[in-house]
Design a protein around this motif. Structure first.
Motif, PDB file in Angstrom:
ATOM      1  N   TYR A 179       0.814  -1.215   0.000  1.00 13.68           N
ATOM      2  CA  TYR A 179       0.000   0.000   0.000  1.00 13.68           C
ATOM      3  C   TYR A 179       0.852   1.273   0.000  1.00 13.68           C
ATOM      4  O   TYR A 179       0.416   2.311  -0.491  1.00 13.68           O
ATOM      5  N   ASP A 180       2.061   1.194   0.538  1.00 15.35           N
ATOM      6  CA  ASP A 180       2.943   2.364   0.562  1.00 15.35           C
ATOM      7  C   ASP A 180       3.944   2.360  -0.585  1.00 15.35           C
ATOM      8  O   ASP A 180       4.961   3.063  -0.537  1.00 15.35           O
ATOM      9  N   SER A 181       3.672   1.594  -1.615  1.00 14.02           N
ATOM     10  CA  SER A 181       4.591   1.489  -2.752  1.00 14.02           C
ATOM     11  C   SER A 181       4.713   2.818  -3.492  1.00 14.02           C
ATOM     12  O   SER A 181       3.798   3.647  -3.459  1.00 14.02           O
ATOM     13  N   PRO A 182       5.832   3.022  -4.199  1.00 13.48           N
ATOM     14  CA  PRO A 182       5.951   4.206  -5.056  1.00 13.48           C
ATOM     15  C   PRO A 182       4.914   4.154  -6.175  1.00 13.48           C
ATOM     16  O   PRO A 182       4.362   3.089  -6.476  1.00 13.48           O
ATOM     17  N   PRO A 183       4.651   5.289  -6.802  1.00 12.50           N
ATOM     18  CA  PRO A 183       3.571   5.363  -7.796  1.00 12.50           C
ATOM     19  C   PRO A 183       3.660   4.336  -8.921  1.00 12.50           C
ATOM     20  O   PRO A 183       2.644   3.747  -9.299  1.00 12.50           O
ATOM     21  N   ASP A 184       4.870   4.099  -9.463  1.00 11.73           N
ATOM     22  CA  ASP A 184       4.948   3.184 -10.608  1.00 11.73           C
ATOM     23  C   ASP A 184       4.608   1.749 -10.205  1.00 11.73           C
ATOM     24  O   ASP A 184       3.962   1.017 -10.953  1.00 11.73           O
ATOM     25  N   ARG A 185       5.014   1.341  -9.003  1.00 14.79           N
ATOM     26  CA  ARG A 185       4.669  -0.012  -8.557  1.00 14.79           C
ATOM     27  C   ARG A 185       3.182  -0.117  -8.231  1.00 14.79           C
ATOM     28  O   ARG A 185       2.534  -1.123  -8.544  1.00 14.79           O
ATOM     29  N   LEU A 292      -3.989   3.295  -4.573  1.00 14.38           N
ATOM     30  CA  LEU A 292      -3.769   4.379  -5.533  1.00 14.38           C
ATOM     31  C   LEU A 292      -4.000   5.781  -4.979  1.00 14.38           C
ATOM     32  O   LEU A 292      -3.659   6.766  -5.637  1.00 14.38           O
ATOM     33  N   GLN A 293      -4.554   5.879  -3.798  1.00 17.17           N
ATOM     34  CA  GLN A 293      -4.941   7.188  -3.271  1.00 17.17           C
ATOM     35  C   GLN A 293      -3.730   8.090  -3.017  1.00 17.17           C
ATOM     36  O   GLN A 293      -2.757   7.695  -2.384  1.00 17.17           O
ATOM     37  N   GLY A 294      -3.785   9.315  -3.558  1.00 11.06           N
ATOM     38  CA  GLY A 294      -2.760  10.317  -3.293  1.00 11.06           C
ATOM     39  C   GLY A 294      -1.381   9.983  -3.808  1.00 11.06           C
ATOM     40  O   GLY A 294      -0.382  10.509  -3.303  1.00 11.06           O
ATOM     41  N   LYS A 295      -1.273   9.155  -4.834  1.00 13.12           N
ATOM     42  CA  LYS A 295       0.037   8.723  -5.332  1.00 13.12           C
ATOM     43  C   LYS A 295       0.525   9.526  -6.542  1.00 13.12           C
ATOM     44  O   LYS A 295       1.714   9.511  -6.856  1.00 13.12           O
ATOM     45  N   PHE A 296      -0.376  10.207  -7.227  1.00 10.02           N
ATOM     46  CA  PHE A 296      -0.026  10.768  -8.526  1.00 10.02           C
ATOM     47  C   PHE A 296      -0.315  12.266  -8.571  1.00 10.02           C
ATOM     48  O   PHE A 296      -1.170  12.773  -7.847  1.00 10.02           O
ATOM     49  N   PRO A 297       0.383  12.987  -9.441  1.00 10.05           N
ATOM     50  CA  PRO A 297       0.155  14.435  -9.556  1.00 10.05           C
ATOM     51  C   PRO A 297      -1.178  14.733 -10.235  1.00 10.05           C
ATOM     52  O   PRO A 297      -1.758  13.885 -10.914  1.00 10.05           O
ATOM     53  N   SER A 298      -1.642  15.939 -10.041  1.00 15.17           N
ATOM     54  CA  SER A 298      -2.848  16.404 -10.722  1.00 15.17           C
ATOM     55  C   SER A 298      -2.492  16.683 -12.194  1.00 15.17           C
ATOM     56  O   SER A 298      -1.367  17.112 -12.491  1.00 15.17           O
ATOM     57  N   PRO A 299      -3.371  16.427 -13.150  1.00 11.70           N
ATOM     58  CA  PRO A 299      -4.762  15.974 -13.006  1.00 11.70           C
ATOM     59  C   PRO A 299      -4.922  14.451 -13.062  1.00 11.70           C
ATOM     60  O   PRO A 299      -6.037  13.953 -13.060  1.00 11.70           O
ATOM     61  N   LEU A 332      -3.707   3.865 -16.066  1.00 13.28           N
ATOM     62  CA  LEU A 332      -2.595   3.271 -15.322  1.00 13.28           C
ATOM     63  C   LEU A 332      -1.474   2.767 -16.221  1.00 13.28           C
ATOM     64  O   LEU A 332      -0.300   2.781 -15.822  1.00 13.28           O
ATOM     65  N   ARG A 333      -1.824   2.339 -17.402  1.00 12.77           N
ATOM     66  CA  ARG A 333      -0.838   1.693 -18.280  1.00 12.77           C
ATOM     67  C   ARG A 333       0.430   2.528 -18.484  1.00 12.77           C
ATOM     68  O   ARG A 333       1.551   2.032 -18.275  1.00 12.77           O
ATOM     69  N   PRO A 334       0.334   3.801 -18.886  1.00 16.89           N
ATOM     70  CA  PRO A 334       1.560   4.584 -19.099  1.00 16.89           C
ATOM     71  C   PRO A 334       2.256   5.002 -17.799  1.00 16.89           C
ATOM     72  O   PRO A 334       3.385   5.507 -17.843  1.00 16.89           O
ATOM     73  N   LEU A 335       1.607   4.802 -16.660  1.00 22.46           N
ATOM     74  CA  LEU A 335       2.219   5.161 -15.377  1.00 22.46           C
ATOM     75  C   LEU A 335       3.161   4.075 -14.871  1.00 22.46           C
ATOM     76  O   LEU A 335       3.910   4.285 -13.924  1.00 22.46           O
TER      77      LEU A 335
END
Length: 355
Positions: A179-185, A292-299, A332-335
């Motif tokens: 759950y605390d993984s970096p965004p790409d994982r 996935l919550q709060g892992k990625f920049p806006s938008p 999610l694919r390109p992330l």
């Protein structure tokens, strides 16, 4: 098994559902595995008490002897083929709507007997039949690992065997640990999880799999980053090719096997009420937000949150939920990144966009 686990380490409490071990075929090369209890220690005690109470026995009795004398098992002894009437009243989601094709697969691939491969039970000993019936009654996870093996592309770990009420399978780390993984994982795991649900919903064998409930410990990740179903005990199967006979739990087909680990009054809804969106809604409500919550920049985060909301709304029609899940996969694919941490698709991902 590696004796050092016993000699050098203090084994975990019996109340734990699983614990790690090392396994070897040749005593030279070792690999990590997990030993699972089919049911908890408390459930074991309740089950044993219910079995003894069924014959008005004192606190202890011969579990095997009592079960062998039941009317259901006597029918099993006479049967050459496992048919839907023989599993009526059993509480497992796997047997909620059993088809003959599914039950034939259970018998043909049951690994605990010699000469597996036939749909007939002529080669089953009396004890083999009792072991299969008891397993189907308390926890069908080991059965699912055998009849839908990972080696054939099913998202399940390898079944290595069982002993009594213990099961051994290849080791995975539960999803909760990520759950605390970096965004790409996180993006990679969420993408895989949606892909697993897609394969359970639509596959070459025309079986529709669904979860009765989900939690983060039910999914696991191998060392190579590949996500699998770690616990299939709540997985139901509907045969879209042959059709399924809805199981009923009337008093006529209830017996001690119906109540070993669950209340005898539990009602099984019709399989017709299980929609295509069923498992997606559960996962989008209960698991993916935590990953996935709060892992990625806006938008991007807002797009993910919106797709998750739509995917997790049970009031939406099936096509809308499926479309939301598809949109989420596209986001999610390109992330996901392509590097050795994701060994299950590396280095293929460097040369092929499909990975």
């Amino acid at each position: 098994f590696d004796n050092s686990l016993v000699s050098n380490l203090e084994l975990p409490s019996h109340s734990l559902p699983s614990y790690p071990a090392n396994y070897s075929d040749d005593s030279k090369t070792w690999r990590p595995v997990e030993i699972f209890s089919l049911i908890s220690r408390y459930q074991n005690e309740v089950s044993d008490r219910r079995i003894c109470a069924s014959i008005s026995a004192p606190k202890t009795c011969s579990i095997e002897r009592v079960l062998k004398k039941t009317e259901r098992f006597q029918k099993w002894l006479q049967a050459k083929r496992l048919t839907p009437d023989l599993v009526q009243g059993l509480p497992s989601p796997l047997l909620r709507c059993p088809s003959q094709r599914l039950l034939d697969r259970v018998v043909r691939r049951y690994a605990e007997v010699a000469d597996a491969g036939s749909i007939f039970m002529d080669h089953f000993t009396e004890r083999d039949k009792l072991r299969l019936l008891y397993t189907l009654a308390i926890n069908t996870h080991p059965i699912l690992l055998q009849i839908f093996p990972g080696a054939e592309g099913w998202p399940l770990p390898k079944y290595l065997g069982s002993c009594g009420r213990l099961l051994i399978s290849t080791s995975t780390r539960p999803l909760q640990e990520f759950y605390d993984s970096p965004p790409d994982r996180a993006a990679d795991l969420a993408y895989q999880l949606l892909g697993v649900l897609e394969s359970l919903r639509s596959n070459d064998l025309n079986y529709f799999f669904y979860f009765t409930h989900v939690d983060a410990n039910m999914f696991g990740i191998f060392n190579n980053g590949h996500l699998f179903i770690r616990d299939a005990s709540t997985l139901g199967v509907i045969d879209k090719q042959e059709g399924s006979q809805t199981a009923t739990r009337t008093r006529e087909n209830q017996d001690i096997f119906s109540c070993l680990v669950s209340g005898c009054q539990t009602q099984l809804p019709s399989c017709d009420t299980i929609s295509e969106k069923h498992s997606l809604v559960l996962v989008c409500q209960q698991l993916l937000p935590l990953l996935l919550q709060g892992k990625f920049p806006s938008p991007v985060q807002e797009e993910i949150d919106l797709a998750l909301t739509h995917c997790g709304e049970s009031s939406r029609p099936d096509p809308e939920v499926l479309q939301a899940a598809s949109q989420l996969k596209d986001i999610l694919r390109p992330l996901r990144t392509c590097d050795p941490r994701f060994a299950y698709r590396y280095p293929d991902c460097k040369y092929d966009d499909r990975f």
